[in-house]
Structures are given as C-alpha cells and as structure tokens.
Write a protein that holds these residues in place. Structure first.
Motif, PDB file in Angstrom:
ATOM      1  N   ALA A  16       3.286  -3.996  56.792  1.00 32.13           N
ATOM      2  CA  ALA A  16       3.397  -3.192  55.728  1.00 32.13           C
ATOM      3  C   ALA A  16       1.928  -2.276  55.469  1.00 32.13           C
ATOM      4  N   ALA A  17       2.226  -1.261  54.784  1.00 32.48           N
ATOM      5  CA  ALA A  17       1.129  -0.222  54.543  1.00 32.48           C
ATOM      6  C   ALA A  17       0.239  -1.051  53.802  1.00 32.48           C
ATOM      7  N   GLY A  18      -1.115  -0.895  53.796  1.00 32.00           N
ATOM      8  CA  GLY A  18      -2.054  -1.508  53.099  1.00 32.00           C
ATOM      9  C   GLY A  18      -2.607  -2.655  53.845  1.00 32.00           C
ATOM     10  N   ARG A  19      -2.091  -3.104  54.806  1.00 33.94           N
ATOM     11  CA  ARG A  19      -2.533  -4.253  55.865  1.00 33.94           C
ATOM     12  C   ARG A  19      -3.085  -3.478  57.133  1.00 33.94           C
ATOM     13  N   SER A  20      -4.031  -3.911  57.638  1.00 29.84           N
ATOM     14  CA  SER A  20      -4.593  -3.507  58.882  1.00 29.84           C
ATOM     15  C   SER A  20      -3.353  -3.995  59.864  1.00 29.84           C
ATOM     16  N   PHE A  21      -3.028  -2.991  60.514  1.00 27.26           N
ATOM     17  CA  PHE A  21      -1.947  -3.293  61.687  1.00 27.26           C
ATOM     18  C   PHE A  21      -2.526  -3.956  62.664  1.00 27.26           C
ATOM     19  N   LEU A  22      -3.641  -3.565  63.298  1.00 29.04           N
ATOM     20  CA  LEU A  22      -3.783  -4.374  64.548  1.00 29.04           C
ATOM     21  C   LEU A  22      -4.679  -5.564  64.337  1.00 29.04           C
ATOM     22  N   LEU A  25      -1.887  -8.035  63.555  1.00 29.42           N
ATOM     23  CA  LEU A  25      -1.099  -8.167  64.772  1.00 29.42           C
ATOM     24  C   LEU A  25      -2.003  -9.288  65.725  1.00 29.42           C
ATOM     25  N   ALA A  26      -3.105  -9.167  65.637  1.00 30.61           N
ATOM     26  CA  ALA A  26      -4.051 -10.144  66.385  1.00 30.61           C
ATOM     27  C   ALA A  26      -4.232 -11.486  65.882  1.00 30.61           C
ATOM     28  N   ALA A  27      -4.191 -11.506  64.510  1.00 26.03           N
ATOM     29  CA  ALA A  27      -4.163 -12.949  63.775  1.00 26.03           C
ATOM     30  C   ALA A  27      -2.876 -13.492  63.862  1.00 26.03           C
ATOM     31  N   ALA A  28      -1.651 -12.720  63.783  1.00 23.22           N
ATOM     32  CA  ALA A  28      -0.361 -13.344  64.074  1.00 23.22           C
ATOM     33  C   ALA A  28      -0.179 -13.880  65.549  1.00 23.22           C
ATOM     34  N   GLY A 270      10.880 -11.821  73.284  1.00 23.20           N
ATOM     35  CA  GLY A 270      10.415 -10.370  73.036  1.00 23.20           C
ATOM     36  C   GLY A 270      10.360 -10.139  71.604  1.00 23.20           C
ATOM     37  N   ALA A 271       9.518  -9.119  71.255  1.00 21.86           N
ATOM     38  CA  ALA A 271       9.466  -8.668  69.730  1.00 21.86           C
ATOM     39  C   ALA A 271       9.082  -7.437  69.713  1.00 21.86           C
ATOM     40  N   ILE A 272       9.504  -6.575  68.635  1.00 22.79           N
ATOM     41  CA  ILE A 272       9.083  -5.240  68.426  1.00 22.79           C
ATOM     42  C   ILE A 272       8.276  -5.258  67.105  1.00 22.79           C
ATOM     43  N   VAL A 273       7.330  -4.803  67.172  1.00 21.43           N
ATOM     44  CA  VAL A 273       6.395  -4.722  65.761  1.00 21.43           C
ATOM     45  C   VAL A 273       6.288  -3.317  65.300  1.00 21.43           C
ATOM     46  N   ILE A 274       6.834  -2.966  64.309  1.00 21.51           N
ATOM     47  CA  ILE A 274       6.698  -1.470  63.608  1.00 21.51           C
ATOM     48  C   ILE A 274       5.814  -1.281  62.666  1.00 21.51           C
ATOM     49  N   PRO A 275       5.260  -0.199  62.421  1.00 22.62           N
ATOM     50  CA  PRO A 275       4.207  -0.055  61.293  1.00 22.62           C
ATOM     51  C   PRO A 275       4.696   0.607  60.040  1.00 22.62           C
ATOM     52  N   ASP A 276       4.606   0.046  58.913  1.00 21.19           N
ATOM     53  CA  ASP A 276       4.623   0.685  57.685  1.00 21.19           C
ATOM     54  C   ASP A 276       5.960   1.000  57.097  1.00 21.19           C
ATOM     55  N   LEU A 277       7.166   0.140  57.387  1.00 16.62           N
ATOM     56  CA  LEU A 277       8.360   0.352  57.127  1.00 16.62           C
ATOM     57  C   LEU A 277       8.427   0.254  55.565  1.00 16.62           C
ATOM     58  N   ASP A 278       9.059   1.234  55.000  1.00 12.11           N
ATOM     59  CA  ASP A 278       9.330   1.298  53.468  1.00 12.11           C
ATOM     60  C   ASP A 278      10.287   0.214  52.941  1.00 12.11           C
ATOM     61  N   ARG A 279       9.946  -0.682  52.464  1.00 13.54           N
ATOM     62  CA  ARG A 279      10.817  -1.695  52.047  1.00 13.54           C
ATOM     63  C   ARG A 279      10.967  -1.427  50.348  1.00 13.54           C
ATOM     64  N   THR A 280      10.409  -0.422  49.611  1.00 15.70           N
ATOM     65  CA  THR A 280      10.474  -0.234  48.204  1.00 15.70           C
ATOM     66  C   THR A 280      11.539   0.669  47.939  1.00 15.70           C
ATOM     67  N   LEU A 281      12.009   1.481  48.714  1.00 16.00           N
ATOM     68  CA  LEU A 281      13.118   2.525  48.449  1.00 16.00           C
ATOM     69  C   LEU A 281      14.401   1.869  48.518  1.00 16.00           C
ATOM     70  N   ASP A 282      14.909   2.148  47.411  1.00 13.94           N
ATOM     71  CA  ASP A 282      16.463   1.383  47.495  1.00 13.94           C
ATOM     72  C   ASP A 282      17.316   1.906  48.439  1.00 13.94           C
ATOM     73  N   GLU A 283      18.261   0.914  48.656  1.00 13.52           N
ATOM     74  CA  GLU A 283      19.115   0.867  49.916  1.00 13.52           C
ATOM     75  C   GLU A 283      19.762   2.242  49.920  1.00 13.52           C
ATOM     76  N   LEU A 321      -1.161 -10.735  51.857  1.00 14.91           N
ATOM     77  CA  LEU A 321      -0.270  -9.495  51.475  1.00 14.91           C
ATOM     78  C   LEU A 321      -1.338  -8.490  51.286  1.00 14.91           C
ATOM     79  N   PRO A 322      -0.821  -7.175  50.980  1.00 14.39           N
ATOM     80  CA  PRO A 322      -1.705  -6.234  50.845  1.00 14.39           C
ATOM     81  C   PRO A 322      -2.202  -6.385  49.293  1.00 14.39           C
ATOM     82  N   ALA A 323      -3.181  -5.532  48.971  1.00 15.58           N
ATOM     83  CA  ALA A 323      -3.825  -5.566  47.620  1.00 15.58           C
ATOM     84  C   ALA A 323      -2.954  -5.209  46.709  1.00 15.58           C
ATOM     85  N   THR A 324      -3.113  -5.641  45.400  1.00 10.78           N
ATOM     86  CA  THR A 324      -2.152  -5.013  44.464  1.00 10.78           C
ATOM     87  C   THR A 324      -2.025  -3.330  44.166  1.00 10.78           C
ATOM     88  N   HIS A 325      -3.309  -2.924  44.255  1.00  9.56           N
ATOM     89  CA  HIS A 325      -3.322  -1.312  44.128  1.00  9.56           C
ATOM     90  C   HIS A 325      -2.888  -0.779  45.498  1.00  9.56           C
TER      91      HIS A 325
END
Length: 388
Positions: A16-22, A25-28, A270-283, A321-325
């Motif tokens: 998610a946005a607000g988390r350092s992508f790389l 990824l490295a930690a995971a 196999g795995a695909i890791v994509i950046p910043d997928l918007d999960r807040t927008l309604d379906e 998780l990303p910070a609250t702000h």
C-alpha cells in the motif's frame, strides 16, 4: 484464462501507499512472507535461489540497498535480481541473452537488436531522399512537404530530427503490439491528398525499414525485448520451476510483460507484487477506473483485468501498516481522483470526513498549479519549488 481465487489470493500481492515498497518487499522475503504468507524464513542458499524481476536497473540497485537495511548487518547471498526494462541505462531483462543464454536458464537464438546510433543514421539516410521527392514544386521558395514532414527535411539536421520521431513512433507501435500496415485503408484514396502523401512518406517504416532490418539480420529493440519476454514466459510455463520467481513493481503496461506475469503467477512459487493498489475506492467506482486512461490507477485496473484477478483477490504483503496520516492522505487522494461518473459520492465523503485528520495528512504537501501536464510532471520529478 482467469486464475482461481485460491491461486490469485496467494500469488498477487500489493504494497500500500505510505509503505516503503522495496523495504517492505525485502523484509517480507527475509521473513518468509513471500512468495506465500506465513512461510519459514529462507536460509542463505534458499534466498540465493530466488529470482526477482524488477522494472529497471535503478530498482535493482535500490532493492540491494533495501536488503542490506532489512538484514541489519547480517551477511546475505542476495536473490538473482533482474531488470525487465530495455532503456539506454540498462540493457534490460535477460541481457545475457545476447550471448544465447537466459539468466533464468533458457537458451534462445535471436538476432541482435540494432544499435541506437545505427538506427538513427539508417533512418536519416532513408528520410533524406524520400522527403526531397515529396517536395511539391512551384508552391513556395522551398516547396511543400506532406504534413508529417512540414518542417522540411532537406538539411541533414532536420532529417535527423524526423528520423528520431519515426523511431519513437515505431517503438510506441511495437510496444503496444500494433502494426502500421493498415494505415493506407483508413482514408479513401480520393479523400485527402495530404493524407495519401503522408502514407507514402510512412512507407519508410512500413516497407523500407523492415527490409533494412531483414537485410542486416537485426531486430528492432522493442521487438527483440517482446520476443525475449514471451520466450521466457513459454519457458516458465514449460518447465514450471519450483524455486521462487517474483515480479515486483511492474505494472504491466507492455502486453508482452503481461504474458510473462501470467506465466509467473501460475508457478508453484511464483508471485506478482504491485505497488499502491487503491483499496479505499468503492467497488462500483473501481469498476469504472478501467475505462478512464487518465486515472492514476488505470494501469493497475487494466493489469488485474488481464490477469483475470478481482481487486478483492489481491493480498497485502505482511508488515507494519502505513502511519495514520498516510492512510488518511491516501483516502483523500483516492476521493479527489474519482472517475467522473462517480463524483456524486463526494457529497457522502464530505459529510463524513474527519477534516482535522485530512488537514494533518496534507501537512507539508505543496499544490502546484502548472500550465500543462508536462510542466507538472517536470516539477514533481525535480522537486522544484513552484514559488521559485
């Protein structure tokens, strides 16, 4: 072919946005949460057996640094890190293929790609005589050229500029897996004299250029990259390696890349890791994003559609998780960029929004009123203060 829900939830991931992508990824990877969640942390040899495909060489270098941070001083044998791109800075995915052997173990026989300078000179050589023949006499001191060459191309410098434009056009068309072969049928013969002369000029790229490459036993850079990507996809589908193969940070804007992503997603590890997928927008609004190319999430929506994956089937990579702000800022920006047909929901958002939280989330954010999208992008890329 769409993948089952069981497969997609364990193979398609987002950070998610607000988390350092790389860093995430490295930690995971070191914690055992990729390519599957809840796995055992890999030992040194297991980590070295992994292959991670990234967008560019810059991303490769940045992920190396992220592993150093995540390891906290421990010595590591890093995974095999490979870039997919084919830019001037980096020779791209499977660059070892120039010698016939894939970094992932496959063997191919492909002609080399034509060099940038060689392509420029050859195209300029084709432009010069053809643009001179297209000059219309008695229409002015320099004659009249078809619209595509209206700036004139008699001086070599102008022909070189036009050759550069033709090269970009070919790269764009080939990247999208399209062809210029049907241009002549778009407009009837008697409809537009200018259009017909433009078509005649573009025979440089529809006829003469393919003949030149064939004669020299060369491929265009984009065509060669597309062939390599698809050949690697076929190899993976045929061999089904059990060592982890992960594509990270790639958004699938190139059709050949999507083919490779499908192959990777079907692998046992196999795995695909994509950046910043918007999960807040309604379906309902999310389903409209695919029809709006201007939307910042359009590429991801299109990619998920190509992979046969619903947004709800994409898992979040484990980690803090990303910070609250940061979460509040993401939600606000998602609302601000709603598809036009869903902006009626703004009223509901405004009525329920925590204004103080939004105000805090935007602290330090500067608004730039740029005269064009290009100016805005330039300011964002360089970090230029709009007031200077």
């Amino acid at each position: 072919m769409p993948m089952s829900a069981e497969k997609t939830t364990s193979r398609i991931w987002s950070i998610a946005a607000g988390r350092s992508f790389l860093d995430t990824l490295a930690a995971a990877l070191l914690d055992g949460n990729l390519p599957h969640a809840g796995g055992a942390p890999p030992d040194r040899l297991q980590l070295a057996a992994m292959t991670i495909l990234l967008p560019t060489h810059r991303a490769v270098r940045a992920l190396q640094d992220a592993f150093l941070r995540a390891a906290k001083g421990r010595a590591l044998l890093l995974p095999r890190l490979l870039p997919i791109s084919n830019t001037d800075e980096d020779q791209g995915l499977l660059s070892d293929l120039a010698g016939g052997t894939s970094s992932l173990g496959a063997e191919y026989t492909l002609p080399p790609a034509i060099g940038k300078l060689e392509r420029q000179l050859a195209l300029t050589n084709l432009v010069l005589p053809r643009s001179r023949r297209m000059m219309v006499p008695h229409s002015g001191p320099d004659g009249e050229l078809a619209p595509v060459v209206s700036t004139g191309a008699r001086p070599p410098a102008q022909a070189a500029h036009l050759a550069t434009d033709l090269a970009r056009l070919m790269d764009l068309v080939e990247t999208e897996d399209r062809s210029l072969d049907g241009l002549a049928e778009l407009v009837p013969d008697d409809f537009s004299e200018h259009w017909q002369r433009t078509i005649d000029f573009l025979e440089i790229v529809t006829q003469y250029w393919p003949a030149h490459l064939s004669e020299q036993t060369l491929l265009s850079p984009v065509e060669r990259l597309n062939r390599l990507l698809r050949a690697e996809a076929e190899r993976l589908a045929g061999t089904m390696p059990t060592d982890p193969v992960i594509i990270a940070g790639v958004t699938g804007s190139v059709p050949a890349t999507v083919d490779l992503m499908r192959a990777v997603a079907a692998l046992p590890a196999g795995a695909i890791v994509i950046p910043d997928l918007d999960r807040t927008l309604d379906e309902a609004s999310w389903l409209q994003v695919g029809a709006h190319p201007e939307h910042p999430q359009h590429g991801l929506a299109k990619l998920l559609g190509s992979l046969g994956v619903a947004r709800a089937e994409v898992s979040e990579v484990a980690g803090p998780l990303p910070a609250t702000h940061a979460r509040a800022r993401t939600t606000f920006l998602s609302e601000a960029m709603r598809p036009a047909g869903a902006t009626g929901n703004w009223e509901t958002f405004i009525a329920n929004a925590d204004r103080s939280a939004i105000r805090e989330s935007l602290a330090g954010v500067t608004r730039i009123e740029a005269p064009s999208a290009a100016d805005g992008a330039a300011n964002a890329a360089t970090g230029v203060d709009p007031d200077t």
